[in-house]
Design a protein around this motif. Structure first.
Motif, PDB file in Angstrom:
ATOM      1  N   PHE A 138      35.797  55.759 -49.090  1.00 47.96           N
ATOM      2  CA  PHE A 138      34.909  55.913 -50.204  1.00 47.96           C
ATOM      3  C   PHE A 138      34.715  57.437 -50.228  1.00 47.96           C
ATOM      4  N   MET A 139      34.287  58.112 -49.138  1.00 44.53           N
ATOM      5  CA  MET A 139      34.135  59.372 -48.906  1.00 44.53           C
ATOM      6  C   MET A 139      35.389  60.134 -49.258  1.00 44.53           C
ATOM      7  N   GLY A 140      36.645  59.744 -48.722  1.00 43.73           N
ATOM      8  CA  GLY A 140      37.635  60.465 -48.962  1.00 43.73           C
ATOM      9  C   GLY A 140      38.011  60.345 -50.507  1.00 43.73           C
ATOM     10  N   GLN A 141      37.705  59.270 -51.315  1.00 42.78           N
ATOM     11  CA  GLN A 141      38.053  59.276 -52.840  1.00 42.78           C
ATOM     12  C   GLN A 141      37.366  60.202 -53.421  1.00 42.78           C
ATOM     13  N   MET A 142      35.985  60.233 -53.067  1.00 38.21           N
ATOM     14  CA  MET A 142      34.831  61.193 -53.598  1.00 38.21           C
ATOM     15  C   MET A 142      35.241  62.571 -53.734  1.00 38.21           C
ATOM     16  N   LEU A 143      35.628  62.995 -52.305  1.00 38.60           N
ATOM     17  CA  LEU A 143      36.060  64.379 -51.977  1.00 38.60           C
ATOM     18  C   LEU A 143      37.390  64.620 -52.796  1.00 38.60           C
ATOM     19  N   PHE A 144      38.417  63.575 -52.935  1.00 41.50           N
ATOM     20  CA  PHE A 144      39.602  63.707 -53.431  1.00 41.50           C
ATOM     21  C   PHE A 144      39.349  64.120 -54.971  1.00 41.50           C
ATOM     22  N   GLY A 145      38.536  63.282 -55.719  1.00 43.85           N
ATOM     23  CA  GLY A 145      38.259  63.229 -57.113  1.00 43.85           C
ATOM     24  C   GLY A 145      37.578  64.650 -57.348  1.00 43.85           C
ATOM     25  N   THR A 146      36.559  65.447 -56.588  1.00 42.84           N
ATOM     26  CA  THR A 146      36.119  66.189 -56.449  1.00 42.84           C
ATOM     27  C   THR A 146      36.864  67.567 -56.583  1.00 42.84           C
ATOM     28  N   ALA A 147      37.744  67.428 -55.668  1.00 37.37           N
ATOM     29  CA  ALA A 147      38.886  68.551 -55.389  1.00 37.37           C
ATOM     30  C   ALA A 147      39.867  68.581 -56.502  1.00 37.37           C
ATOM     31  N   ASP A 179      40.793  67.717 -46.831  1.00 40.94           N
ATOM     32  CA  ASP A 179      39.968  67.091 -46.049  1.00 40.94           C
ATOM     33  C   ASP A 179      39.707  65.743 -46.671  1.00 40.94           C
ATOM     34  N   ALA A 180      39.949  65.505 -47.849  1.00 49.57           N
ATOM     35  CA  ALA A 180      39.708  63.998 -48.728  1.00 49.57           C
ATOM     36  C   ALA A 180      40.931  63.182 -48.135  1.00 49.57           C
ATOM     37  N   CYS A 181      42.040  63.869 -47.990  1.00 47.97           N
ATOM     38  CA  CYS A 181      43.226  63.045 -47.654  1.00 47.97           C
ATOM     39  C   CYS A 181      43.295  62.667 -46.234  1.00 47.97           C
ATOM     40  N   ALA A 182      42.621  63.704 -45.251  1.00 51.97           N
ATOM     41  CA  ALA A 182      42.285  63.222 -43.976  1.00 51.97           C
ATOM     42  C   ALA A 182      41.418  62.125 -43.640  1.00 51.97           C
ATOM     43  N   LEU A 183      40.421  62.088 -44.605  1.00 56.59           N
ATOM     44  CA  LEU A 183      39.493  60.894 -44.340  1.00 56.59           C
ATOM     45  C   LEU A 183      40.180  59.510 -44.866  1.00 56.59           C
ATOM     46  N   VAL A 184      41.147  59.758 -45.912  1.00 59.46           N
ATOM     47  CA  VAL A 184      41.897  58.543 -46.355  1.00 59.46           C
ATOM     48  C   VAL A 184      42.712  57.912 -45.267  1.00 59.46           C
ATOM     49  N   PHE A 228      29.717  53.619 -53.645  1.00 61.09           N
ATOM     50  CA  PHE A 228      30.921  53.403 -54.386  1.00 61.09           C
ATOM     51  C   PHE A 228      30.760  52.852 -55.799  1.00 61.09           C
ATOM     52  N   ILE A 229      29.856  52.071 -56.156  1.00 60.92           N
ATOM     53  CA  ILE A 229      29.593  51.691 -57.433  1.00 60.92           C
ATOM     54  C   ILE A 229      29.121  52.729 -58.367  1.00 60.92           C
ATOM     55  N   ASN A 230      28.110  53.632 -57.780  1.00 60.05           N
ATOM     56  CA  ASN A 230      27.735  55.034 -58.325  1.00 60.05           C
ATOM     57  C   ASN A 230      28.879  55.704 -58.668  1.00 60.05           C
ATOM     58  N   MET A 231      29.836  55.779 -57.755  1.00 56.08           N
ATOM     59  CA  MET A 231      31.037  56.805 -57.918  1.00 56.08           C
ATOM     60  C   MET A 231      31.620  56.128 -59.158  1.00 56.08           C
ATOM     61  N   SER A 268      26.263  62.734 -58.305  1.00 56.19           N
ATOM     62  CA  SER A 268      27.183  63.243 -57.165  1.00 56.19           C
ATOM     63  C   SER A 268      26.415  63.473 -55.888  1.00 56.19           C
ATOM     64  N   PRO A 269      25.157  63.919 -55.897  1.00 57.52           N
ATOM     65  CA  PRO A 269      24.220  64.107 -54.585  1.00 57.52           C
ATOM     66  C   PRO A 269      24.003  63.005 -54.093  1.00 57.52           C
ATOM     67  N   LYS A 270      23.489  62.044 -54.847  1.00 56.31           N
ATOM     68  CA  LYS A 270      23.098  60.863 -54.131  1.00 56.31           C
ATOM     69  C   LYS A 270      24.209  59.980 -53.607  1.00 56.31           C
ATOM     70  N   ILE A 271      25.442  59.906 -54.285  1.00 55.69           N
ATOM     71  CA  ILE A 271      26.716  59.210 -53.858  1.00 55.69           C
ATOM     72  C   ILE A 271      26.960  59.877 -52.375  1.00 55.69           C
ATOM     73  N   MET A 272      27.041  61.088 -52.286  1.00 61.05           N
ATOM     74  CA  MET A 272      27.313  61.894 -51.196  1.00 61.05           C
ATOM     75  C   MET A 272      26.360  61.639 -49.949  1.00 61.05           C
ATOM     76  N   ALA A 273      25.100  61.376 -50.354  1.00 65.82           N
ATOM     77  CA  ALA A 273      23.939  61.146 -49.427  1.00 65.82           C
ATOM     78  C   ALA A 273      24.468  59.751 -49.191  1.00 65.82           C
ATOM     79  N   ASP A 274      24.640  58.783 -49.901  1.00 63.48           N
ATOM     80  CA  ASP A 274      24.990  57.309 -49.391  1.00 63.48           C
ATOM     81  C   ASP A 274      26.111  57.357 -48.339  1.00 63.48           C
ATOM     82  N   PHE A 275      27.241  58.025 -48.987  1.00 61.36           N
ATOM     83  CA  PHE A 275      28.329  57.972 -47.894  1.00 61.36           C
ATOM     84  C   PHE A 275      28.102  58.619 -46.854  1.00 61.36           C
TER      85      PHE A 275
END
Length: 222
Positions: free
Chosen positions: A156-165, A174-179, A115-118, A133-140
């Protein structure tokens, strides 16, 4: 008689350990609310320093350093100047590294690191997006693997996917499903202790509203 003496000694040590742990928990319970009650930017450093001192006194506990890190994260949220924001996030990562050293493979610690790196990507998207981004996705991903029911990791994973989308102009389903999943997990969350992380639901509810807006725009284009 010798066996009796040993049992008495063990009982005394057990009582002392229980009393010490109770004092630690009470100290943490008294200080954790200060993070959420801070009113000014200047409030956060003393709060973080207090948790750092607790961590130094309680060498086997990860929570003090986690909350010291969270204090710096909340501080960063209130800073508009990007270099100053970045410095606060660096402080958050430094404190969190101490928590990770005490408790390896901890879903909460790993999720907060991602989350901090995001947030750090937002300081300099052009330079950091591709590298972080790869490090963040790996952490989540690891945080979710360790605890699939961790609401913060799901959010956090949902937020990351939302921002990427949003960045690439792709779907946010997919992002909103995680939220949505994170909100359900927040509602059913039963923290392991009174000092375990239990924050994040207001952010999840805010992202749900963003999801509604994004999904409505997508539907109107179809």
């Amino acid at each position: 008689m010798k066996s009796l003496n040993i049992l008495i000694i063990l009982a005394v040590f057990a009582t002392m350990a229980h009393a010490q742990n109770k004092k630690y928990v009470q100290t943490m319970e008294n200080n954790i609310p200060s993070i959420y009650q801070a009113e000014t930017l200047e409030d956060f450093d003393p709060i973080a320093n207090k948790f750092d001192r607790i961590g130094q006194a309680e060498a086997t506990q990860w929570e003090p350093y986690y909350y010291a890190s969270l204090s710096y994260v909340f501080k960063a949220f209130r800073i508009e100047d990007l270099p100053t924001k970045d410095a606060a996030l660096d402080q958050a990562l430094t404190a969190l590294a101490k928590a990770a050293a005490v408790s390896e493979n901890n879903s909460e610690v790993i999720a907060l690191q991602g989350f901090i790196n995001m947030i750090k990507i937002g300081v300099d998207p052009g330079t950091r997006g591709q590298s972080l981004s790869p490090k963040i996705m790996a952490d989540f991903g690891k945080a979710l693997q360790l605890d699939p029911n961790n609401p913060r990791a799901n959010l956090f994973m949902g937020q990351m996917l939302f921002g990427t989308a949003q960045f690439f102009g792709t779907g946010v389903d997919d992002a909103c499903a995680l939220v949505d999943e994170s909100i359900a997990l927040f509602d059913s969350e039963k923290p392991e202790s009174s000092i375990a992380p239990a924050w994040g639901k207001p952010s999840a509810l805010q992202y749900k509203e963003q999801c509604k807006t994004a999904l409505t725009k997508t539907a109107s284009k179809e």
